[in-house]
Design a protein around this motif. Structure first.
Motif, PDB file in Angstrom:
ATOM      1  N   THR A 161       2.784  -7.144   1.120  1.00  0.00           N
ATOM      2  CA  THR A 161       3.869  -7.331   2.092  1.00  0.00           C
ATOM      3  C   THR A 161       3.736  -6.403   3.297  1.00  0.00           C
ATOM      4  N   GLU A 163       2.702  -5.560   6.927  1.00  0.00           N
ATOM      5  CA  GLU A 163       2.642  -6.472   8.069  1.00  0.00           C
ATOM      6  C   GLU A 163       1.449  -6.233   8.989  1.00  0.00           C
ATOM      7  N   GLY A 234      -1.985  -9.411   8.085  1.00  0.00           N
ATOM      8  CA  GLY A 234      -0.743  -8.832   7.594  1.00  0.00           C
ATOM      9  C   GLY A 234       0.250  -9.886   7.135  1.00  0.00           C
ATOM     10  N   TYR A 235       1.172  -9.448   6.314  1.00  0.00           N
ATOM     11  CA  TYR A 235       2.207 -10.329   5.772  1.00  0.00           C
ATOM     12  C   TYR A 235       3.089 -10.866   6.889  1.00  0.00           C
ATOM     13  N   ARG A 236       3.340 -12.151   6.846  1.00  0.00           N
ATOM     14  CA  ARG A 236       4.263 -12.772   7.798  1.00  0.00           C
ATOM     15  C   ARG A 236       5.403 -13.390   7.009  1.00  0.00           C
TER      16      ARG A 236
END
Length: 287
Positions: A161, A163, A234-236
């Motif tokens: 998670t 980003e 990265g997490y979106r």
């Protein structure tokens, strides 16, 4: 190639000198100047560095400093520096200290008041990031992924998670296992880049969704060879307005029998979507 003699070296100083990660033409003139003029080159592998120095006609003596002896030998080198010698620190390829030896030596130097001068130069992390197509405004270098699956999955869960773009080194004999663990933890849609054999003849830089990348690497044994950098987008977070009406209806029905958190997790699993967005929508609309 002739070496310029115009750049003086200062005594006592430790110079951190990047060396090519593949293409010998990527060494800088300043690096050649320093390597030719210092009293000693502290090298991760003296045989490897000896070949590099010989290629450029440099005869400076080398001293072995690697992972297995660095803590013991750092003070020896600091003592040499304190007598007025100059030393260049190199690794086998790229910038020293980036997943390579050198931290203990630099730390000892700074504690002893010895000047440390870093030279800019080749680094696989930056080289891969520039061409990956992944966001480069925020990134973190995470070193090598753990060798065993449990450790890898723990690390991947830790960054799942995050980003910012995450950058890893990986070895060819573990690349498929690592990609499969990434698939389990991050899912098939997470964009990943594989940068392989950077600056060398068979350089490959490929970015695609993880599910596609796993199949591509499996289908071509050539992509399972050489030095590798893995970059993970990265997490979106899924926005609430990205939730489909079908997902909302499923969540509404399940919430009549289950707590919102459990219902969100089930719907996320059924529809391969993000449970956080579902949970947020439920809080706003079903409470």
């Amino acid at each position: 190639m002739t070496v310029s003699k115009t750049l003086p070296v200062e005594s006592p100083t430790l110079y951190i000198v990047p060396t090519p990660i593949g293409n010998l033409g990527d060494i800088t003139q300043r690096a050649l100047d320093v390597l030719s003029r210092v009293d000693l080159v502290a090298a991760e592998d003296t045989r490897h560095t000896g070949k590099l120095l010989s290629h450029f006609g440099i005869n400076t003596k080398t001293y072995a400093l690697h992972d297995h002896n660095e803590q013991q030998k750092s003070q020896v080198l600091v003592d040499k520096l304190l007598t007025g010698l100059t030393i260049a620190l190199v690794s086998d390829a790229g910038t020293p200290l980036i997943s390579d030896p050198g931290y203990h030596l630099v730390n000892h130097c700074r504690q002893a008041g010895v000047k440390v001068v870093p030279l800019p130069g080749a680094c696989a992390v930056i080289t891969a990031l520039c061409a990956s197509g992944l966001p480069s405004d925020r990134f973190s270098f995470e070193g090598f992924l753990p060798a065993k699956s449990k450790g890898r999955k723990d690390k991947l869960n830790e960054i799942s998670t995050v980003e910012r773009t995450c950058v890893f080194y990986e070895s060819p004999h573990r690349i498929l296992d690592s990609l499969n663990d990434m698939l389990d933890i991050l899912g098939p849609d997470r964009e990943v880049a594989l940068a392989r054999e950077l600056t060398k003849t068979f350089e490959t830089i490929q970015s695609m969704p993880l599910g596609e990348l796993v199949n591509w690497v499996k289908s071509d044994p050539n992509q399972q060879r050489g030095e590798m950098v893995l970059l993970v987008h990265g997490y979106r977070a899924l926005a609430v307005n990205d939730i489909s009406e079908e997902e909302k209806r499923a969540l509404t029905l399940l919430c009549k029998e289950l707590p919102l958190k459990k219902a969100s997790a089930l719907v996320a699993e059924l529809y391969s979507t993000k449970k956080n967005a579902l949970y947020k929508w439920g809080l706003e609309n079903l409470s």
